[in-house]
Each structure stands twice: as C-alpha cells, then as structure tokens.
Design an enzyme around this catalytic site. Sequence first.
Site, PDB file in Angstrom:
ATOM      1  N   GLU A 276       0.804  -1.230   0.000  1.00 20.63           N
ATOM      2  CA  GLU A 276       0.000   0.000   0.000  1.00 20.63           C
ATOM      3  C   GLU A 276       0.837   1.281   0.000  1.00 20.63           C
ATOM      4  O   GLU A 276       0.760   2.076   0.945  1.00 20.63           O
ATOM      5  CB  GLU A 276      -0.933   0.012   1.208  1.00 20.63           C
ATOM      6  CG  GLU A 276      -1.922  -1.130   1.237  1.00 20.63           C
ATOM      7  CD  GLU A 276      -2.965  -0.990   2.339  1.00 20.63           C
ATOM      8  OE1 GLU A 276      -2.925   0.010   3.070  1.00 20.63           O
ATOM      9  OE2 GLU A 276      -3.826  -1.883   2.448  1.00 20.63           O
TER      10      GLU A 276
ATOM     11  N   GLU B  87      -5.118  -8.712   1.373  1.00 21.60           N
ATOM     12  CA  GLU B  87      -5.646  -8.302   2.689  1.00 21.60           C
ATOM     13  C   GLU B  87      -7.132  -7.998   2.565  1.00 21.60           C
ATOM     14  O   GLU B  87      -7.563  -7.389   1.590  1.00 21.60           O
ATOM     15  CB  GLU B  87      -4.982  -7.013   3.212  1.00 21.60           C
ATOM     16  CG  GLU B  87      -3.622  -7.185   3.807  1.00 21.60           C
ATOM     17  CD  GLU B  87      -3.081  -5.881   4.389  1.00 21.60           C
ATOM     18  OE1 GLU B  87      -3.861  -5.103   4.977  1.00 21.60           O
ATOM     19  OE2 GLU B  87      -1.876  -5.660   4.243  1.00 21.60           O
TER      20      GLU B  87
HETATM   21  C1  BGC Z   1      -2.298  -2.437   6.115  1.00 16.17           C
HETATM   22  C2  BGC Z   1      -2.177  -3.214   7.411  1.00 16.17           C
HETATM   23  C3  BGC Z   1      -3.199  -2.696   8.409  1.00 16.17           C
HETATM   24  C4  BGC Z   1      -4.580  -2.932   7.853  1.00 16.17           C
HETATM   25  C5  BGC Z   1      -5.710  -2.499   8.763  1.00 16.17           C
HETATM   26  C6  BGC Z   1      -3.724  -2.202   5.689  1.00 16.17           C
HETATM   27  O1  BGC Z   1      -3.851  -0.929   5.191  1.00 16.17           O
HETATM   28  O2  BGC Z   1      -1.554  -3.015   5.113  1.00 16.17           O
HETATM   29  O3  BGC Z   1      -0.872  -3.100   7.871  1.00 16.17           O
HETATM   30  O4  BGC Z   1      -3.062  -3.252   9.665  1.00 16.17           O
HETATM   31  O5  BGC Z   1      -4.708  -2.201   6.656  1.00 16.17           O
HETATM   32  O6  BGC Z   1      -5.677  -1.140   8.963  1.00 16.17           O
END
Ligand code: BGC
Length: 424
Positions: free
Chosen positions: A177, A324
């Site tokens: 990101e 993610e």
């Molecule tokens: C990030 C993580 C973060 C997650 C929740 C993502 O933007 O890569 O490191 O913990 O979001 O906020």
Amino acid sequence: MERDKSSGCIFPKGFYWGAATASHQVEGGNHNDWSEWEKSEKRVEDLKSKGLVEKYGLDNFISGRGADHYNKYKEDFKLAKELGHNATRFSIEWSRIEPEEGKFNEKEIQHYKDVVKTLKGLGIEPFVTLWHWPIPLWMKDKGGWESSEMPKYFVRYVRKVVEALGKDVKFWITLNEPVVNSGMAYKEGVWPPQKRSVCKYLQVNRNLIRAHILAYKVIKSIDSKAKVGIAKNNAYYEEKGRCVVNKVIKLLVRYFGNDFWLKHIGKYQDFIGLNHYFHNQIYYGLNKNENKITNDLGWEIWPTSLYYCLKELKKYNKPVYITENGLADSKDEKRIWFIFEMLKGVHKAIEEGIDVRGYLHWSLMDNFEWAEGYWPRFGLIEIDYKTLERKPRKSAHFYRDICIQNGITSSVIEKYRKDIEKFS
Ligand code: BGC
C-alpha cells in the site's frame, strides 16, 4: 467452477487460502523509524492531549514485544496449518536485515530462511512482502522515501533477500500500500515522518514507483519464474444520488485512488495484490457513508464492496490475489458474516471471469494497528499480550471449514447459519 447445491460455492482448484501479517505489527522487538516515532516526545504529547493515554495506556501505542511472532513463528504457522491455510503472507523487516548501511545481518537472513522453510515444510505457500512500511534508522537519516537514493538502497536490500530466499519463494510483493503510507505520512501528516507537503508526497510516490520497477527487474533477473507485484489498497467508490457532479468526482477519486499506481507500474507486475477495506459514497466530494454496520474502528462494512473492486480490476487482465481483507472486531461478532459475504463476492467475481487465485485474510493474529496501537483486534487468532497465549476465534474455525472444503458448502452454511445471517 462447481456450485454446491443449496447456494454454497466451490472455488477453483488450487485456490490459495490463508491470512496475512506484517513484521512490525507482529514480530516484536523491532528497531526502526516507526519504533522511534512511537516513543518520540511529540507523539506521546499528542496522544496525551487527545486523552488516548488515559483511555488505553501508553503501552497500547508502543509496539514493544507485541505478539512475539519473531520467536513464536513455528507455533503460529502450525496453528495456521491446523486452521486449514495453504498460504501465508508475511513481511521481511528491512531494519533487521540491514541495521547499518550496507552491513547485512546474516543471522537475520537465516531467520527468514527458516521462516520460509517452516512454511514450505507445512505445505503453506509463502507470499513475501519486502516493504510493509517501517524503514531502517540509517535510511531515515538519509531522508527515507523523500530521497532520490532510496530506490537504489531498497533494491540493494531486495537483491540480498531474494538471492538468499529466492529458490523457495514464488510470490514477491515489493511494496505494501504505497499510497496509504505516503498519504498518511505526507498528505495527512499523521504518520512518521509527519510532514505535510504535496511536493514531498509526489516526490515520495515517484521514488516508490521507481523502487518497485527496479525491484521487479532485479527479482526477475535472479529468478525469471518468480511472480512479482505490489499490494494495492483499492476502495469501492460509489456516487450518492444521480447527480453528474458526484459521478465526475467519483471517477476522479477512483482513478487517483485505485488506478493511478497500477497503471504506472504497468507491465512490471505479474499479478495484482488487492488489499480491500473501504466503501466510500461520494457526495459532492465528501464521503457520505451510511455506516449501518461498522467495525470497531468505525469503518463501514459494505458486503458487496470486494466484489465491485474485483470487477474493476478486469481491465488489467492479470491474476488477482486478495492480499488483505478483514476487520477490527474484538468480540468476533461480525467476522463470520463478514468473511461469508466477502467470499460470496469473490466467488461471484470468479464466475464472471475475474481471475482471482487466492484470499489472504487480514490478519492471522491480533497485531499492532499502527497509530491506533494494540486495541483494534483484527486477528483470526486472539493474542493475550500478557501470557502470549494464542486462541483461534470462532471465525477462525468457520474460515478453516471453508479453506479445507475449498469453498462455502451447504454444510458450513448450516453449521454457522446464525452467525452468517446475523447482519443480513
Ligand atoms: C495495512 C495493514 C493494516 C490494515 C488495517 C492495511 O492498510 O496493510 O498493515 O493493519 O490495513 O488497517
């Protein structure tokens, strides 16, 4: 693709199921620009003035020992295996590998070799991130990502890591990101190094793009079969109402938020790593979310948002891995419903021709949520930070059933019907 009778759905053969973590958020014991910032006078004063130290305690905001995943990775990955995962995303901590400029720590390189070996031994495919935000202190002193030299240093570190681990790693994620990190640091000015400047923001993004392209070329020169990409945060933007102004704003925001980076790195990506959390309704430039269902951080959960994000990626004609997707939910009240709804969307997108090949939930375990600290609980596995006990949540068992059966079968739906229907 098969469809399980009574509305269940089976995913393509070989689909990757798992979860993700990042070094600074779970390892404990890191020393980098973030750990310095956590303890800086300015940061502590700021937390105090907002009443956050009183509310959560200062320790909440210091990464410290954390989940101690650095020492407990074997236990954690064994648990991941028991939970049905066949893939794990984790990140390598640059500040461990190169604590001093140009001096590489062989012991730490060996540590990550062991991490990869452990995963492979368990039959879990590693997805390795090379930069998940913190940087070594020596690099911070040189100006971090503002410095035009940063890509050169980043690539030197990448070469070292890939030469050491390369033969066992197929999937590399160069940057996590980049837009979020540069935005929070240089546009919002709330993350280290807390400098608000549009010029610097653009400069940092230029350096990040260069760093990715150089890293891509280096990785491919070491292993031409490696698959390389970035983890890109894409939100689902929707205009509120039918007004043309909202539509135009939406197209602009979507272009700069979702597409700009992916278009810029163009052919230098073998897959798209999609990180997805947000749905934003655009109303004359403002976000007007209904916020009917939110997570513990107040972020809206919109059940079809992942599906629409995936559809928007069709134009890139690349394999997609969801690197993610998750929620802060300390009571584990919404996670089963959330996973169910998101995966239904993934399945639908696959049926409609999007080449989605994996889903890595955020996160394998509770972790250090950056500026928010430890209170938001994103884990499939609950961590007791005092005893370091690991306890899979009910949602981890639900997700396990899906991983093992390669889809959402009618028996899983039956078993968890109450949780699945809770917010529908
Ligand atoms: C990030 C993580 C973060 C997650 C929740 C993502 O933007 O890569 O490191 O913990 O979001 O906020």
